[in-house]
Every structure is written in C-alpha cells, then in structure tokens.
Design a protein around this motif. Structure first.
Motif, PDB file in Angstrom:
ATOM      1  N   TYR A 102       0.810  -1.226   0.000  1.00 10.38           N
ATOM      2  CA  TYR A 102       0.000   0.000   0.000  1.00 10.38           C
ATOM      3  C   TYR A 102       0.840   1.272   0.000  1.00 10.38           C
ATOM      4  O   TYR A 102       0.433   2.292  -0.540  1.00 10.38           O
ATOM      5  CB  TYR A 102      -0.993  -0.013   1.173  1.00 10.38           C
ATOM      6  CG  TYR A 102      -0.373   0.195   2.537  1.00 10.38           C
ATOM      7  CD1 TYR A 102       0.011   1.450   2.971  1.00 10.38           C
ATOM      8  CD2 TYR A 102      -0.184  -0.870   3.411  1.00 10.38           C
ATOM      9  CE1 TYR A 102       0.576   1.641   4.221  1.00 10.38           C
ATOM     10  CE2 TYR A 102       0.380  -0.703   4.654  1.00 10.38           C
ATOM     11  CZ  TYR A 102       0.767   0.565   5.056  1.00 10.38           C
ATOM     12  OH  TYR A 102       1.340   0.754   6.286  1.00 10.38           O
ATOM     13  N   TRP A 103       2.037   1.240   0.608  1.00  9.59           N
ATOM     14  CA  TRP A 103       2.828   2.473   0.695  1.00  9.59           C
ATOM     15  C   TRP A 103       3.424   2.862  -0.660  1.00  9.59           C
ATOM     16  O   TRP A 103       3.910   3.965  -0.825  1.00  9.59           O
ATOM     17  CB  TRP A 103       3.930   2.333   1.756  1.00  9.59           C
ATOM     18  CG  TRP A 103       4.826   1.143   1.567  1.00  9.59           C
ATOM     19  CD1 TRP A 103       5.955   1.082   0.815  1.00  9.59           C
ATOM     20  CD2 TRP A 103       4.656  -0.164   2.137  1.00  9.59           C
ATOM     21  NE1 TRP A 103       6.505  -0.175   0.875  1.00  9.59           N
ATOM     22  CE2 TRP A 103       5.728  -0.962   1.688  1.00  9.59           C
ATOM     23  CE3 TRP A 103       3.708  -0.732   2.983  1.00  9.59           C
ATOM     24  CZ2 TRP A 103       5.871  -2.305   2.052  1.00  9.59           C
ATOM     25  CZ3 TRP A 103       3.851  -2.065   3.337  1.00  9.59           C
ATOM     26  CH2 TRP A 103       4.917  -2.839   2.882  1.00  9.59           C
ATOM     27  N   GLU A 104       3.373   1.954  -1.604  1.00 13.40           N
ATOM     28  CA  GLU A 104       3.872   2.243  -2.950  1.00 13.40           C
ATOM     29  C   GLU A 104       2.821   2.986  -3.790  1.00 13.40           C
ATOM     30  O   GLU A 104       3.160   3.654  -4.777  1.00 13.40           O
ATOM     31  CB  GLU A 104       4.209   0.903  -3.628  1.00 13.40           C
ATOM     32  CG  GLU A 104       5.054   0.981  -4.860  1.00 13.40           C
ATOM     33  CD  GLU A 104       5.397  -0.419  -5.371  1.00 13.40           C
ATOM     34  OE1 GLU A 104       4.641  -0.928  -6.215  1.00 13.40           O
ATOM     35  OE2 GLU A 104       6.397  -1.010  -4.914  1.00 13.40           O
ATOM     36  N   VAL A 124       2.845   6.825  -4.901  1.00 12.65           N
ATOM     37  CA  VAL A 124       3.893   7.150  -5.878  1.00 12.65           C
ATOM     38  C   VAL A 124       3.574   6.517  -7.234  1.00 12.65           C
ATOM     39  O   VAL A 124       3.762   7.149  -8.275  1.00 12.65           O
ATOM     40  CB  VAL A 124       5.272   6.695  -5.366  1.00 12.65           C
ATOM     41  CG1 VAL A 124       6.349   6.923  -6.412  1.00 12.65           C
ATOM     42  CG2 VAL A 124       5.624   7.451  -4.089  1.00 12.65           C
ATOM     43  N   THR A 150       7.676  12.524  -4.281  1.00  9.95           N
ATOM     44  CA  THR A 150       7.325  11.490  -3.290  1.00  9.95           C
ATOM     45  C   THR A 150       6.974  12.093  -1.925  1.00  9.95           C
ATOM     46  O   THR A 150       7.007  11.388  -0.927  1.00  9.95           O
ATOM     47  CB  THR A 150       8.513  10.514  -3.080  1.00  9.95           C
ATOM     48  OG1 THR A 150       9.619  11.252  -2.533  1.00  9.95           O
ATOM     49  CG2 THR A 150       8.949   9.860  -4.366  1.00  9.95           C
ATOM     50  N   VAL A 171       3.226  10.686   2.070  1.00  7.04           N
ATOM     51  CA  VAL A 171       3.280   9.250   2.376  1.00  7.04           C
ATOM     52  C   VAL A 171       2.106   8.911   3.293  1.00  7.04           C
ATOM     53  O   VAL A 171       1.560   9.806   3.946  1.00  7.04           O
ATOM     54  CB  VAL A 171       4.624   8.859   3.054  1.00  7.04           C
ATOM     55  CG1 VAL A 171       5.772   8.956   2.078  1.00  7.04           C
ATOM     56  CG2 VAL A 171       4.895   9.733   4.263  1.00  7.04           C
ATOM     57  N   ASN A 225       7.057  13.358   4.010  1.00  6.12           N
ATOM     58  CA  ASN A 225       8.430  12.939   4.332  1.00  6.12           C
ATOM     59  C   ASN A 225       9.401  14.105   4.493  1.00  6.12           C
ATOM     60  O   ASN A 225      10.579  13.888   4.771  1.00  6.12           O
ATOM     61  CB  ASN A 225       8.956  11.903   3.324  1.00  6.12           C
ATOM     62  CG  ASN A 225       9.121  12.458   1.916  1.00  6.12           C
ATOM     63  OD1 ASN A 225       9.127  13.674   1.719  1.00  6.12           O
ATOM     64  ND2 ASN A 225       9.264  11.572   0.937  1.00  6.12           N
TER      65      ASN A 225
END
Lengths: 498, 237
Positions: free
Chosen positions: A63-65, A68, A179, A182, A187
């Motif tokens: 999921y964290w991809e 992006v 990016t 998040v 970040n």
C-alpha cells in the motif's frame, strides 16, 4: 440531454467525421460525427480510446507504494493522484488526523498543483482560442502565437505555472512525480531558505492571478452572446466543500446541487461515495458514465470542476477570490451558470484562491515543523477524495492484512464529466456544424468545448503541442471522400480524394 | 606480508599478498563497477560487472588476485560498453520499475546504471511473473527486482547461520527462493536483526511500511554517485 444525438437511427447511411486525436488536449480522445448528405448532424460522441489498467496492476502491490505509483496516471496533475491515494492510505494506517505540519504541507503542495495546472490549462491550452477566435488561423492559434501577439500574457502564464511547479518541487522533491506525501503524513517539511524563496515571489503571483481573472471577465463582457451560450446545457453539479460550506480543494464533504442550484445532498462523508454514485458503461467508450443513484442514469449525471465548485460553495475563504466569486454570481443573476466557457472564468477565480492560500500558508511556521507522521489502528479499506484541477477525484482501496492492495477503484474528474463533455460537443455540433461544409476552424469549435472542461482526457502524458489531427470524410460505404491533416507543427494540408 | 604494485588504467595501485584486484583498488579509493561483490563477504564472481582486462585477458576483478606488474584496464570505452550490456540484461530479466520503486535513490543497480550512462534497456523485456511474498509481518520480498547476486544467501548462511535464502533452478530459470516448506518468509526464523535483512543491493528485501520515508534529495545516491560511495549504509525510513 440531447439523447437523439448520442445514437443515430440509421448510422449505416451516414458519413463519418472523426477528430482523432483531439489537439491541445493531453491523452487519447476522439470525437466522431455522423452526417447525412446535407451535412446534417445525426450523431456526436466523445470517445476515450485509451486503456490504462492502473486499477488492475496496482493489485498485489504494497500500500505504501500506491501514492507514488498511481500518480504516473498523469503528467499534468500527478499531485492530485499522489494526494488522493495518500488520503486513502491515511485511513488504512489509521491516520485520521495528520499533524498540523503534514496537513499544511500537503495543502501547500495541492494549491501549488492547482496553480500550475490552471495556468497551463488557461494560458497554454485554451487562451489561443479565446484571444484569436475559435476559427482563426490555425498557424497562430497556439501558445507560440499568443507569445508573439500578447507577449505579456504568455510570459505571465508561463511564470505562474513555473511558480506552482516550484511549490511542488519544494514539497514533493521534484516538479513532476515526487514522493513528498506518504501514508500518515509527509516525508519532509520546508527549510527556511525554501520558504523564503517562495515568499519572495508570491505577492507577484497573487497580482498576476488577479489580472488573469480580469482578463477572462473582460472576454465574457466583450462577447456575452458567445460566452454565455457556446455549448451551453443545464446540469447537476457536485464537489466537496469545506467547513461551513467554504471552498476547499483539499478536504471536505460531498455536496450536490441540481440545475437550478437547489441542494440535492450535502455533508456526505466521501467514505460512503459508493452509496451516492454508480457508474454506467456504454459500448462505444472505455470511460464509464457516473451518475447519482438517487436520480438514476438518465437524470443523475452531473458536472464537476471549477464551474461546479465555485457555484457549489457558499463562500471562498480568501478575500480577493471571494470578491471575484461574488461578481461572478452577480453576473449570473443569482442562478447557476451552465456555459462551458464559464469554466475558464471560475478556473481563474480558483487560481487566485490558490495563490492566496499559498500566501497564507507560507506565513505559517508549521510548514517548518518536524512532526511529520502519525499512525493509528490499522484498517483494511480507505477512500481518499480531493478536488483535482479538473474536478472531484476519488481513490478507493482495499488492503489485506499482509499490506497488499486487493482492490482499487479510481473515479477521475474526467470520468465524472464524461456525460457533460458529450453533451457539450453535441450542442456545439448542432449549433455550428449542422448543414455546413466542415472546415478545420469549425471542427475546432468542438475541441474548444472539450478543452473548457479538460485538457487531459485520460490522465496520460504526451508532449504538448505535438498532437497531429486527422479528419476523414467517408461516404455510406466507408469510401474516403476527403481528408484533412494537421502535422505536429500545426501546419495544415488537405487532399480531396474524390 | 609481501607487497607489490600493479597499474589500473595507468595508475600505480599497491596491494598486499592475497588481495584481489577489487580489494586493492577499493583500498586505493578506485571504483570498479560491481553488484554481487561486498567487502564483508567472500566474493561470488557472478554478476561479471567488475570484469577488467589483466594483461589483455578478461577476468572478474573481485575473484582475481592482484599480481605484481600486472597491467589492468577497467575504465575503458570497450569494457564499459560490455558493462552497460550486462546492466541492460539485468534490467530486462526482472521487473525494474524505478519510478514507483521505494529503493529508487538507494538502489545500487539504478546507481550503477546512472554511473555507466545506461540510457535505455535496449533489449526486449522478459516481464517475468514473480509474485511478492508479504507473509512476514515486518519484511516484504519483491522478487521482481532480484538480480541473483546471492548477497542475502551469503549473509544468512555465513553471518546469521540461518540459511533462509537459496538459489533454485538452473540457467535462465535460476531464481531466489526461501528455505521453508511453504516457501514463505513468515515460515522461517528470518528477523530484522539478521545481516541478510540489510544487504540487498536492489529492492527485494524491504522493511515494511517504510517506503518513501526518505525525501528526494536526501537519498544515498542523490548525495553522491555510487563511484564515490560504493557500499553506503542505507537508512531504512
């Protein structure tokens, strides 16, 4: 709704004109028109002929991809997908409330995106039509032509866009496809040097944004007959609105109005969007047709984007944009404006709003903070909604206990506006093309209507200004009668076959 | 211990007996491109990226012992052309989508491709079907990016004493597997403290829920090219 122009009764007896692809519009779109021997229009369709497949190939990815990866849907407004996906993943990681630093940095990124995208949409892609005329010399009708005749206008358009991109670079790491956002936060925060560099230019940006609103207002006032009627039809509208009904493009609740401006629904939590909206499928387009379930497929379609948002909200929470909103409402006489060219006016009001929001945010020291992330109880399903430059953008995901995506549903702004854009091109075709010999200038009227809504039909990336245009006339047997082509340099050539 | 000198691209490089060309070059601050070599592990000699010409003959510099008076060529147009071709083959054999890969900016394969000026994959992509293993609560295995360097195998076997990973199959069908009956990482004793959890030069072995926590501009190879930092300590998140 001009239903009789969606599907002709006897299409086999008609000749077909295709605008393929539509120029100064990113992505693969095509308009087909069926004409009889007297050039009478019988069928007009806006097709989206591109298949992207993101909803499928995101499945099985962590999921964290997602924030992006999915932003690669688009090169014009990737930040919108980046943030909508992040908002959905906030729910997944249990981050229902971000830290003030994270929330404000995301808002800054988003308003930078609105600024650069609206500037691109208006100055680079649409102003050539508005400044030179819809059927003016095609060799001049582009941003280079604008730069030659109105150098100050072109320069300000370019610099407005550049400033928005600088905001994105400082918050996301890159001008395109960064990016910064998040799941659960951001970040990075701004350094003092980055903040000060942006502050140096923001007052000029606000001033130029005001001038842009004045310019489009003048265009309306100079030719109200055209601007108020071109491709006009009545429609419902939908957007999110912020606290107390104010314009908010980052977060809020769903609100809908009917064609008279009467509230259809308000305060709807977008986590439950699927109770509100369904999507119909038509065999001639890859793009679905969303509609409000309560009104049904025939009556429930709606428009999204600046024209809907500025009329859907009760007020704009920045002073200069609010003055412009009121003037716009007064111009409309207290009833909703439905003219597609009104999109440009409201788009510039939103650009001013974005500039003012950026100015206010840059004076907030929370942008320099270090508290960037939060997490909470893990969840398995999340919806993220944001008002992207072209309209409401919905990202919906399910994520399994191993952290992999199992389901993805994206309803992008262009899809919400699918029926509305089809209506617009049908009205334009009926009004301008009916019974006339087709020329490039006349066909450009169709494209002007599409561009008013969206310069980015399938969230795809293509080089600006390199789109060739080819129009073919075929007789009832499919025999090629006439062909007109426009090269990537916008030079036009014709060859009569018969 | 006896010492000697050889020349690397015309420069004198001192070495001690027993050192490989790679070890001596690195000790002298000279970069020879490589992926499967790591100074903490026995050389493997499999990626062939570190191939140099010693007195005119091609050999892997990570396994070839240095010899006094040898003439070693590394940074030449012809050798770098071959290295680029090897890199291109590595890229097309797996599924390396740098734009959405969380290892981007910290990936030695990507950094080496930048270093050697690889501008395109050149060859047709294989697009292999390699599902990810997300069974472990803290680590994800994305086999799509494996370049078969065997560093995780060597680390798990030689340092961790666990043998969590292995190579299976032969030739083009060689693949990284997990030593468990189920084939799932969750069914091994792999842990975050393992050396194997931290040696992957690409984006196969990933700490979960940490992707993209490092901003662009602050990642390892944003700051220095790989020729300046061939074995950086990559921070996770």
């Amino acid at each position: 709704m001009i239903e009789n122009l969606e599907t002709a009764n006897n299409p086999e007896k008609l000749r077909r004109v295709a605008i393929d692809p539509i120029s100064r519009v990113e992505g693969h779109g095509k308009v087909t028109i069926l004409l009889d021997e007297q050039n009478k229009v019988h069928q007009v369709r806006l097709h989206i002929v591109e298949f992207r497949g993101f909803e499928k190939f995101i499945q099985g990815r962590p999921y964290w991809e997602v924030p992006v990866m999915v932003q690669r849907l688009c090169g014009i407004c990737p930040v919108s997908h980046h943030l909508a996906a992040s908002k959905a993943m906030d729910i997944i990681v249990g981050a229902r409330h971000l830290t003030p630093t994270a929330e404000k940095l995301r808002r800054l990124m988003h308003y930078g995106q609105i600024l650069q995208s609206h500037a691109l949409h208006f100055f680079h892609l649409s102003s050539p039509d508005l400044l030179f005329g819809f059927d003016s010399d095609v060799s001049q009708r582009n941003i280079v032509g604008v730069a030659a005749k109105y150098p100050e206008v072109a320069k300000k358009g370019v610099l407005l866009r550049k400033f928005g991109q600088e905001i994105i670079r400082h918050t996301a790491g890159k001008r395109v496809h960064g990016t910064g956002s998040v799941p659960g936060g951001v970040n990075k925060s701004l350094t003092v040097a980055e903040r000060d560099a942006l502050l140096k230019d923001i007052y000029q940006i606000v001033a130029w944004s005001r001038e842009a609103v004045a310019m489009v207002k003048d265009l309306h006032n100079q030719n109200p007959g055209l601007y108020n009627s071109f491709g006009t039809f009545r429609a419902n509208m939908m957007s999110i609105v912020g606290n107390e009904g104010g314009l908010d493009l980052y977060h809020g609740k769903l609100r809908g109005r009917d064609e008279n401006g009467k509230l259809l629904f308000d305060g709807v939590d977008y986590q439950g969007y699927s109770d509100l909206i369904a999507e119909a499928v038509k065999p001639w387009s890859y793009m679905k047709f969303p509609y409000l379930k309560s009104l049904g497929e025939k009556q429930g379609w709606y428009r999204v984007g600046p024209l809907a948002r500025v009329q859907n909200c009760d007020f704009i929470p920045t002073p200069l944009a609010e003055i412009e909103r009121r003037e716009f409402v007064d111009y409309c006489g207290g009833t909703p404006m439905h003219a597609p060219l009104g999109y440009h006016w409201t788009r510039m009001i939103e650009m001013l709003f974005a500039a003012e929001m950026i100015k206010d945010l840059l004076h907030d020291d929370d942008l320099l903070g270090s508290d960037l992330m939060v997490t909470g109880p893990r969840e398995l399903e999340g919806v993220g909604v944001i008002e992207a430059p072209r309209g409401t953008l919905i990202h919906h995901y399910r994520v399994d206990e191993d952290d992999l995506v199992t389901m993805c549903n994206l309803i992008v702004s262009t899809t919400h506006n699918n029926q509305a854009m089809n209506e617009a091109v049908r009205h334009v075709a009926k009004r301008y093309l009916n019974g006339r010999e087709l020329t490039e200038g006349l066909l450009n009227h169709i494209e002007v209507a599409v561009r008013a809504y969206d310069p980015c039909l399938s969230c795809a990336t293509h080089a600006l200004g390199k789109m060739p245009l080819e129009v073919e006339l075929l007789d009832a047997e499919g025999m090629l009668l006439d062909r007109m082509t426009r090269g990537s340099d916008e030079s036009t050539s014709g060859c009569r076959i018969t | 211990m006896s010492e000697g000198n050889f020349t690397l691209d015309g420069e004198d490089i001192p070495f001690q007996e027993g050192q490989t060309i790679m070890q001596a070059a690195m000790a002298a601050g000279k970069y020879i491109p490589h992926l499967c070599y790591h100074p903490e592990f026995k050389p493997h000699g499999s990626c062939k990226l570190c191939t140099v010409r010693v007195n005119g003959r091609a050999t892997a510099s990570c396994t070839q012992r240095a010899a006094s008076g040898a003439v070693v060529e590394s940074n030449t147009h012809a050798i770098n052309d071959e290295r680029r071709a090897l890199l291109q083959m590595l890229f097309v054999e797996g599924n390396h989508f740098c734009p959405s890969c969380e290892k981007s900016g910290n990936c030695q394969l990507q950094a080496t491709a930048y270093e050697l000026g690889m501008m395109s994959p050149h060859y047709d992509h294989f697009f292999p079907n390699r599902p990810v293993d997300a069974s472990h609560p803290e680590y994800l295995l994305d086999f799509n990016r494996c370049i078969l360097c065997s560093l995780c195998i060597r680390a798990s076997r030689d340092v961790d004493g666990k043998n969590v990973f292995a190579l299976s199959g032969r030739g083009i069908k060689t693949r990284l597997i997990v030593n468990a009956k189920s084939g799932r990482l969750a069914d091994t004793n792999f842990s975050e403290a393992d050396k194997a959890a931290h040696v992957c030069p690409v984006g196969v072995i990933l700490k979960k829920r940490k992707g993209f926590a490092q901003p662009i501009g602050g990642r390892t190879f944003d700051l220095n090219p790989i020729s300046a930092t061939p074995h950086p300590t990559i921070k996770e998140g």
